[in-house]
Design an enzyme around this catalytic site. Structure first.
Site, PDB file in Angstrom:
ATOM      1  N   ARG B 269      34.723  46.860  34.137  1.00  0.00           N
ATOM      2  CA  ARG B 269      35.423  48.021  33.122  1.00  0.00           C
ATOM      3  C   ARG B 269      34.661  47.308  31.797  1.00  0.00           C
ATOM      4  O   ARG B 269      34.991  45.934  31.516  1.00  0.00           O
ATOM      5  CB  ARG B 269      36.861  47.984  33.115  1.00  0.00           C
ATOM      6  CG  ARG B 269      37.624  46.899  32.709  1.00  0.00           C
ATOM      7  CD  ARG B 269      39.198  47.492  32.606  1.00  0.00           C
ATOM      8  NE  ARG B 269      39.874  46.380  33.183  1.00  0.00           N
ATOM      9  CZ  ARG B 269      40.369  45.381  32.478  1.00  0.00           C
ATOM     10  NH1 ARG B 269      39.660  44.887  31.101  1.00  0.00           N
ATOM     11  NH2 ARG B 269      41.197  44.490  32.882  1.00  0.00           N
ATOM     12  N   HIS B 273      41.764  46.758  29.658  1.00  0.00           N
ATOM     13  CA  HIS B 273      42.701  47.629  30.827  1.00  0.00           C
ATOM     14  C   HIS B 273      43.104  48.943  30.104  1.00  0.00           C
ATOM     15  O   HIS B 273      42.727  49.980  30.770  1.00  0.00           O
ATOM     16  CB  HIS B 273      43.524  46.812  31.041  1.00  0.00           C
ATOM     17  CG  HIS B 273      44.706  47.630  31.765  1.00  0.00           C
ATOM     18  ND1 HIS B 273      44.639  48.319  33.116  1.00  0.00           N
ATOM     19  CD2 HIS B 273      45.982  48.164  31.546  1.00  0.00           C
ATOM     20  CE1 HIS B 273      45.492  48.812  33.610  1.00  0.00           C
ATOM     21  NE2 HIS B 273      46.580  48.697  32.274  1.00  0.00           N
ATOM     22  N   TYR B 282      41.062  37.243  27.690  1.00  0.00           N
ATOM     23  CA  TYR B 282      40.849  36.607  29.041  1.00  0.00           C
ATOM     24  C   TYR B 282      39.307  36.717  29.824  1.00  0.00           C
ATOM     25  O   TYR B 282      39.140  36.356  30.550  1.00  0.00           O
ATOM     26  CB  TYR B 282      41.879  37.298  30.071  1.00  0.00           C
ATOM     27  CG  TYR B 282      41.806  38.805  30.149  1.00  0.00           C
ATOM     28  CD1 TYR B 282      40.971  39.544  30.714  1.00  0.00           C
ATOM     29  CD2 TYR B 282      42.864  39.553  29.283  1.00  0.00           C
ATOM     30  CE1 TYR B 282      40.813  40.855  30.747  1.00  0.00           C
ATOM     31  CE2 TYR B 282      42.572  40.761  29.241  1.00  0.00           C
ATOM     32  CZ  TYR B 282      41.678  41.463  30.062  1.00  0.00           C
ATOM     33  OH  TYR B 282      41.771  42.852  30.028  1.00  0.00           O
TER      34      TYR B 282
END
Lengths: 324, 374
Positions: B269, B273, B282
């Protein structure tokens, strides 16, 4: 026609519904060759075959989830959870999927299905064969919840559940499976979900209960009659929706009420009934509504006859509302 | 199998590819996809990307509350969609499947109405954005609860098997879903029942922030298929033709009564998110950049150009067509108003029960039920 028990009535009604509608299928653990551990599906595997009486893996999430997927295809699945205590691995399927499917799709999809589960204590089963988890389901908008206590009510409500448009949690009083017998007429009558039944008429106190504790409630009414106290007895039969009209009508007439349920007291269905009576009929009450319930402890093993609302605890509560 | 030829073996070491990063055909068989579909796959990818970008703009303007971008997942979602027969098969999507739903025919205007809970939403504004679904198209309405749609997808496939018409169910989810109990319960049931299901895992390497190596001790997702008695395939998820061909093999296998399959598509992606996430905490920026250089839309355009099926004029015409479609949808939806308060009480049950009638009447004492929701 011979007398029928509740568990025989379940098997017979399921068979009748399967004959009536090819879309009705059964699924669960041991429902096939074994006929269910309580024999609630006895003989159906031989009669209808493995495509309509489906032995599944030991997974309540899979059983209830698969029923949802079959239901959206127009099938009418009746899933069996072996004991209500074991529904929790499938609880998310009921709460997140079945209960919300019609709502979240704006009516595009729905999951008309029945999840049957034997519930209630008094069978020496400890806390994992005895619980009454109805409040969890009643507290989940989108599920109908029924909990009959007689063969004829089981038949009429199971017909309504199988033929209805919504997911139904169908709780069966396992302690009464073979304890209550009736002769059943050869008819096709249904009982609407949401309609209570007046089991006794009386003038001094209204006793309201449902499911397995109906038997204890009727025993208490008998004992009261012997003392010259006449009790009105209501069997709710359906918990969601529930028959608020009949309850308020009878309570208004008598003015004293005791609500009985096996489930732990806090947030029990008895609490909902008592709160509604207090909110809607306070002026008509001669005494506060009193609940007789299980206690707020995990279902006990060696002490369950005291934990369950028996005639002794019901009579004590009746005395309290009569003396108020 | 495709015809009588099974093109792909399960549990291979390298991810399955049909075209390479430069758009060159590398599969050991000839392309049999008709030209119209080859172009439609490109159109669907570009359209999904542009709509995705517009949703992010609308989110920044405060007109959409939430975006879960599918950018980077388009090749897998659209390749898989083209392997289904949209007139008969069922799809159980997850929240990042906007491109999949659009490719299956979910009207873009309906998708926009869902994102904004407008009165034009056939699902009546009941859910937060990024929840595709369409009864008319047999796209099971998305639930946020991860993997909770996988057991119902197996029930759908069991119903299809009993009906005996050769229809199949595709169930899509991310890598995080494979840790849920419902996922394992469902694949186990599908294997035991020989259900005609195709499980499509879009493994983008992260469940929000948790990397796959912390999600599972397994080297990959496809391996898990072994335990449930079904083939597992690892696919280069940035290759739309690999997604198409592997899904097609799994679909044909299911149609022929040979049971379920698990496909693990390796995707990425591009964005966080959701708009509420900060992926810089992260994911290293060079990792994101490296995957972006493998963009499936660029790659597939090179493939089409190499075949003489695409050029700058076609690109300009398509871009204009997509922009006009999105602009029209945004304009029509903007004036539609939000789902009104009174709709809150409908569709809980097939009929309004007495207690909900009383509760609706109670709300009407203090609120206008025709007023827009908020």
């Amino acid at each position: 026609m011979a007398l029928q028990t509740i568990v025989q009535t379940v098997a017979r009604t399921l068979a009748e519904e399967m004959v009536r509608d090819d879309a009705v299928v059964l699924l669960g653990e041991d429902v096939g060759k074994r006929g269910g551990v309580f024999l609630a599906t006895e003989g159906l595997f031989d009669r209808f075959g493995p495509d309509r009486v489906i032995d599944t893996p030991l997974s309540e999430a899979a059983i209830i989830g698969a029923a949802i997927g079959m239901a959206v295809h127009g099938m009418r699945p009746v899933a069996e959870i072996q004991f209500a205590d074991y529904v929790f691995p499938g609880f998310d399927q009921l709460v997140s999927q079945a209960a919300k499917l019609r709502y979240r799709s704006g009516g595009g999809f729905s999951a008309p299905m029945v999840v049957r589960m034997p519930a209630g204590g008094g069978v020496a089963g400890g806390h994992h064969h005895s619980q009454n988890p109805e409040s969890h389901f009643v507290h989940t908008p989108g599920l109908q919840v029924v909990y009959p206590s007689t063969p004829s009510d089981t038949r009429g409500l199971l017909r309504s559940a199988v033929r209805g448009q919504d997911p139904v949690v169908f709780m069966e009083p396992k302690r009464l499976y073979r304890a209550v017998k009736e002769e059943l007429p050869d008819d096709d009558a249904t009982i609407p979900i949401g309609q209570a039944r007046l089991r006794r008429e009386g003038d001094d106190v209204v006793l309201i209960s449902y499911g397995a504790s109906m038997a204890e409630t009727l025993k208490a009414a008998d004992a009261l009659a012997a003392q010259g106290v006449s009790a009105d007895v209501i069997d709710l039969r359906s918990l969601l929706p529930w028959d608020q009209d009949l309850v308020l009508e009878r309570v208004a007439r008598v003015g004293r009420v005791v609500v009985i349920s096996e489930a732990p007291r806090t947030l029990s269905f008895a609490s909902e009934v008592a709160a509604t009576i207090a909110e809607e009929a306070l002026d008509l009450l001669e005494a506060p509504p009193v609940r007789v319930t299980g206690f707020d402890v995990p279902y006990p093993y060696a002490q369950d006859r005291a934990y369950l609302p028996g005639p002794d605890r019901i009579l004590h509560a009746v005395q309290r509302v009569l003396d108020y | 199998m495709i015809g009588n030829v099974r093109r792909f073996e399960p549990f291979g070491e390298a991810p399955i590819r049909v075209i390479d990063d430069d758009g060159r055909w590398v599969a050991p068989f000839a392309c049999d996809i008709d030209v119209a579909r080859q172009r439609a796959i490109y159109r669907d990818m570009l359209r999904a990307r542009r709509f995705d970008e517009r949703l992010s703009t609308l989110q920044r303007q405060g007109k959409v509350s939430f975006v879960a971008s599918a950018a980077g997942h388009e090749a897998t979602q659209i390749g898989a969609a083209h392997a289904l027969d949209a007139t008969r098969d069922w799809t159980f999507p997850y929240y990042r499947d906007l491109a999949l739903a659009l490719a299956l025919g979910w009207p873009l205007a309906e998708a926009l109405a869902q994102q904004t809970a407008s009165r034009l939403d056939p699902a009546r504004g009941r859910q937060m954005p990024a929840h595709p679904g369409s009864a008319a198209l047999r796209i099971f309405t998305t639930a946020s609860a991860i993997a909770s749609h996988v057991p119902p997808a197996v029930g759908s496939a069991m119903a299809q098997k009993l009906a005996g018409r050769g229809d199949v169910t595709l169930c899509s989810f991310g890598d995080g879903a494979t840790s849920e109990g419902d996922w394992h319960a469902a694949l186990n049931l599908a294997g035991a029942q020989g259900a005609p299901a195709v499980f499509l895992c879009q493994n983008n390497g992260y469940a929000i922030s948790v990397a796959f190596r912390h999600q599972s001790g397994s080297a990959d997702v496809a391996t898990k298929a072994h335990a449930y008695g079904m083939p597992g395939y690892r696919v280069d998820g940035m290759d739309p033709l690999a997604a198409y061909y592997v899904t097609r093999q799994a679909v044909e296998r299911a149609r022929e009564g040979l049971g379920p399959s698990l496909i693990e598509a390796l995707v990425y992606r591009y964005g966080p998110h959701s708009n509420a996430d900060d992926d810089g905490r992260y994911r290293p920026a060079d990792e994101v950049a490296a995957w972006r250089r493998r963009d499936p839309i660029v790659r597939y355009r090179r493939y089409l150009e190499g075949r003489g099926l695409w050029d700058d004029d076609a690109e300009a015409a398509l871009a204009a067509e997509i922009k006009a479609e999105i602009d029209d949808a945004v304009r029509a939806n903007a004036g539609a108003g939000r789902a009104p308060l009174g709709w809150m009480f409908d569709d809980v049950f097939a009929a309004l029960p007495p207690h909900l009638r009383r509760q609706r009447d109670e709300l009407a004492l203090t609120h206008d039920l025709e007023r827009d929701g908020h």
